[in-house]
Design a protein around this motif. Structure first.
Motif, short mmCIF file in Angstrom:
data_model
loop_
_atom_site.label_atom_id
_atom_site.label_comp_id
_atom_site.label_asym_id
_atom_site.label_seq_id
_atom_site.Cartn_x
_atom_site.Cartn_y
_atom_site.Cartn_z
N ARG A 61 0.82 -1.22 0.00
CA ARG A 61 0.00 0.00 0.00
C ARG A 61 0.85 1.27 0.00
NH1 ARG A 61 -2.62 -4.26 1.07
NH2 ARG A 61 -4.88 -4.28 1.32
N GLY A 62 2.03 1.20 -0.58
CA GLY A 62 2.83 2.41 -0.71
C GLY A 62 3.78 2.69 0.44
N GLY A 63 3.70 1.87 1.51
CA GLY A 63 4.66 1.97 2.60
C GLY A 63 4.75 3.34 3.24
N GLU A 64 5.95 3.68 3.72
CA GLU A 64 6.15 4.92 4.45
C GLU A 64 5.90 6.18 3.62
OE1 GLU A 64 6.42 5.27 7.67
OE2 GLU A 64 6.31 3.09 7.90
N PRO A 65 6.27 6.22 2.33
CA PRO A 65 5.97 7.44 1.56
C PRO A 65 4.49 7.76 1.50
CG PRO A 65 7.65 6.15 0.45
CD PRO A 65 7.14 5.28 1.55
N ARG A 66 3.64 6.75 1.31
CA ARG A 66 2.20 7.02 1.30
C ARG A 66 1.72 7.46 2.67
NH1 ARG A 66 -3.20 3.30 0.62
NH2 ARG A 66 -2.49 2.55 2.65
N ALA A 67 2.24 6.80 3.73
CA ALA A 67 1.85 7.17 5.09
C ALA A 67 2.23 8.61 5.39
CB ALA A 67 2.50 6.21 6.09
N GLU A 68 3.40 9.02 4.94
CA GLU A 68 3.84 10.39 5.16
C GLU A 68 2.93 11.38 4.46
OE1 GLU A 68 7.87 13.16 4.75
OE2 GLU A 68 7.80 11.20 3.78
N ALA A 69 2.56 11.08 3.21
CA ALA A 69 1.68 11.97 2.47
C ALA A 69 0.32 12.10 3.15
CB ALA A 69 1.52 11.47 1.04
N ALA A 70 -0.22 10.97 3.64
CA ALA A 70 -1.51 11.01 4.32
C ALA A 70 -1.44 11.80 5.61
CB ALA A 70 -1.99 9.58 4.59
N ALA A 71 -0.41 11.55 6.41
CA ALA A 71 -0.27 12.24 7.69
C ALA A 71 -0.09 13.74 7.49
CB ALA A 71 0.90 11.66 8.48
N ASP A 72 0.70 14.13 6.50
CA ASP A 72 0.90 15.56 6.23
C ASP A 72 -0.42 16.24 5.87
OD1 ASP A 72 3.58 15.32 6.77
OD2 ASP A 72 4.22 15.38 4.67
N ALA A 73 -1.23 15.55 5.06
CA ALA A 73 -2.52 16.13 4.67
C ALA A 73 -3.46 16.25 5.87
CB ALA A 73 -3.16 15.28 3.58
N LEU A 74 -3.48 15.23 6.72
CA LEU A 74 -4.31 15.28 7.92
C LEU A 74 -3.88 16.42 8.85
CD1 LEU A 74 -4.41 11.45 8.61
CD2 LEU A 74 -6.43 12.86 8.18
N LEU A 75 -2.58 16.51 9.10
CA LEU A 75 -2.08 17.56 10.00
C LEU A 75 -2.35 18.95 9.44
CD1 LEU A 75 1.29 15.87 11.03
CD2 LEU A 75 -0.68 16.28 12.52
N GLY A 76 -2.35 19.06 8.12
CA GLY A 76 -2.63 20.36 7.52
C GLY A 76 -4.05 20.83 7.72
N LEU A 77 -4.98 19.89 7.98
CA LEU A 77 -6.37 20.25 8.21
C LEU A 77 -6.72 20.41 9.68
CD1 LEU A 77 -8.16 17.94 5.60
CD2 LEU A 77 -8.06 20.44 5.54
N LEU A 78 -5.86 19.94 10.57
CA LEU A 78 -6.14 19.99 11.99
C LEU A 78 -5.79 21.35 12.58
CD1 LEU A 78 -4.80 16.54 13.27
CD2 LEU A 78 -7.20 17.25 13.09
N PRO A 79 -6.65 21.91 13.40
CA PRO A 79 -6.30 23.16 14.09
C PRO A 79 -5.05 22.97 14.95
CG PRO A 79 -8.65 22.69 14.30
CD PRO A 79 -8.03 21.47 13.70
N GLU A 80 -4.29 24.02 15.10
CA GLU A 80 -3.03 23.95 15.85
C GLU A 80 -3.25 23.56 17.30
OE1 GLU A 80 0.13 24.09 14.98
OE2 GLU A 80 -0.38 24.29 12.86
N ASP A 81 -4.41 23.90 17.86
CA ASP A 81 -4.63 23.63 19.28
C ASP A 81 -5.26 22.25 19.54
OD1 ASP A 81 -7.13 24.10 18.23
OD2 ASP A 81 -7.74 25.56 19.76
N THR A 82 -5.28 21.38 18.53
CA THR A 82 -5.82 20.03 18.73
C THR A 82 -5.01 19.31 19.80
OG1 THR A 82 -6.53 19.94 16.42
CG2 THR A 82 -6.41 17.85 17.61
N GLY A 83 -5.69 18.77 20.80
CA GLY A 83 -5.00 18.08 21.89
C GLY A 83 -5.07 16.58 21.79
#
Length: 246
Positions: free
Chosen positions: A15-37
């Motif tokens: 399923r694309g290994g770590e490069p795909r995981a990195e792309a998904a995580a970066d997109a998720l973090l980009g949508l999360l408010p900075e104060d998410t706990g």
């Protein structure tokens, strides 16, 4: 649906290994408010994305949940003490526990519309008011990149996608979740080749095609006539939809 108890050992590699995981995580973090706990990653699988969420932002406390024992063993090794075995339709957390809930590559797997609604209801329930729910939508559509492989696969049966963006938004609205943004990210390393697509047909990845059926075998034969049998076609581009709990 694939047996994810058996898939765990090969899941990352196929399923694309770590490069795909990195792309998904970066997109998720980009949508999360900075104060998410506190964040819950529903259907966290092997934890490859979950681990990157935890590492990607100081102060973010991440919990992973997955139903498959084999998957939770992998994710628990990556996030010791932060993973639970849980059914996404009945999450074992009190109301309003989390600031954010994510479910990546989950809803497209769910055949029963009632189960899709149950998952969205539970994700909304464990969110605090104002919290964010992020999920992938339109996954099958993302894999149709207009290649010669896609042209061969046109005759395969289609059914309504459980993760169609309009369907997810309609269900989400019932539980007080309103659209709050969108992001796209590449499925790095998941571009199909003719040979790999034949292998996927024969192992049941195409859920509307029974492995060994006449149509599946005809499509496999047609794929075998394409040039560059081992050359991957373009990667899919996945869509993340964000919702805010009113």
């Amino acid at each position: 649906m694939l047996d994810y108890e058996r898939e765990a050992d090969v899941y990352d590699a196929t399923r694309g290994g770590e490069p795909r995981a990195e792309a998904a995580a970066d997109a998720l973090l980009g949508l999360l408010p900075e104060d998410t706990g506190r964040l819950l990653d529903v259907a966290c699988g092997t934890g490859s994305v979950t681990r990157r969420l935890a590492a990607g932002r100081p102060g973010l406390r991440v919990t992973g949940a997955d139903l498959a024992d084999a998957m939770t063993r992998y994710s628990a090794a990556r996030l010791p003490g932060a993973v639970v075995r849980a059914d996404s339709r009945r999450l074992p957390f009190p109301d309003g526990t989390f600031d954010a809930v994510t479910s990546v590559w989950l809803l497209h797997l769910i055949d029963d519309p009632d189960d899709v609604r149950a998952i969205l209801r539970e994700c909304a329930r464990v969110l605090r008011p104002g919290g964010m729910y992020l999920t992938t939508v339109d996954k099958a559509e993302a894999h149709d990149v207009g290649s010669d492989i896609d042209a061969v696969l046109v005759p395969r049966p289609r059914h309504p996608a459980p993760d169609a963006s309009e369907t997810v938004a309609a269900h989400a609205a019932v539980y007080g979740l309103v659209p709050a943004g969108q992001a796209r990210f590449p499925g790095v390393g998941q571009g199909r080749s003719p040979r790999s697509t034949v292998a996927d047909l024969r192992r049941g990845w195409f859920t509307t095609l029974t492995p060994g059926s006449p149509l599946a075998e005809q499509l496999a034969a047609d794929l075998g006539t394409l040039p560059d049998q081992d050359r991957p076609r373009p990667d899919p581009v996945f869509t993340l939809q964000a919702f805010r709990k009113g």
